[in-house]
Scaffold this active site. Sequence first.
Site, short mmCIF file in Angstrom:
data_model
loop_
_atom_site.label_atom_id
_atom_site.label_comp_id
_atom_site.label_asym_id
_atom_site.label_seq_id
_atom_site.Cartn_x
_atom_site.Cartn_y
_atom_site.Cartn_z
CE1 TYR A 54 6.64 4.49 -2.36
CE2 TYR A 54 8.18 4.90 -4.16
CZ TYR A 54 6.89 4.67 -3.71
OH TYR A 54 5.86 4.59 -4.62
CE LYS A 58 4.90 0.50 -4.56
NZ LYS A 58 3.48 0.36 -4.17
#
Length: 239
Positions: A54, A58
């Site tokens: 993740y 991002k």
Amino acid sequence: MKRYDLMNQINARGTYLTSKICIPHLLKSKNPHILNLSPPLNLNPVWFKGNLAYTMAKYGMSMCVLGMSAEFRDEGLAVNALWPRTAVWTAAMEMMTGDESSKKCRKPEICADAFYAIVTQDSRKFTGNFCIDDKVLADAGITDFEQYAVEPGQELMPDFFLDAADGMGGIIREQSDKAFAAKARAENAASKGKPQSHSAVGGGENHAAIFDAIGQHIKAKPDPKLKGTYVFQVGGLIL
């Protein structure tokens, strides 16, 4: 690797591809802006531990901000990032943490107002910034932030990737992990009280009722040219 690929396709690759396609058109406009919903590039290991995929996804968006803002600065295209200081109550947040977390969140309107405050600035003067929602609004003269709270007066849950003080990153991560764990416990307790059938023979009436409910929300049949079909998973059985 499916979830890893999905996150990176949507976040990093999606941001790069969308920007690539749109930039030639944006450069023709009077005040062009790209605004990514991505965090400051914080290299504190606490934000990589346990959710590396993740964070990579991002930060890929954030690196687009860093690179594109420098590349297109002289052409007047602004590229910035926006990130919330606290958790924001969205469908994703509800899915991950459950209803109880809502009182520790702000409403999505705070990001919407910050977005407007950013993209209405002069693109030649405001670019390459990693903005925090309430800081943007404070700079714009907003002083009442209780209006953005789901439940005014409640302590708010800080968002990921922000750790202004020593040790704060670990505290934020701990609070988030507790919220996720509480949701998992609640779902586990609820599932124990429900009988489940995985038999292709038994439970036919239940399956029929499920498909009747699903059918009410399907507006169109698959395009025959695509030779596609719907796939449903009910009670662990692929139908």
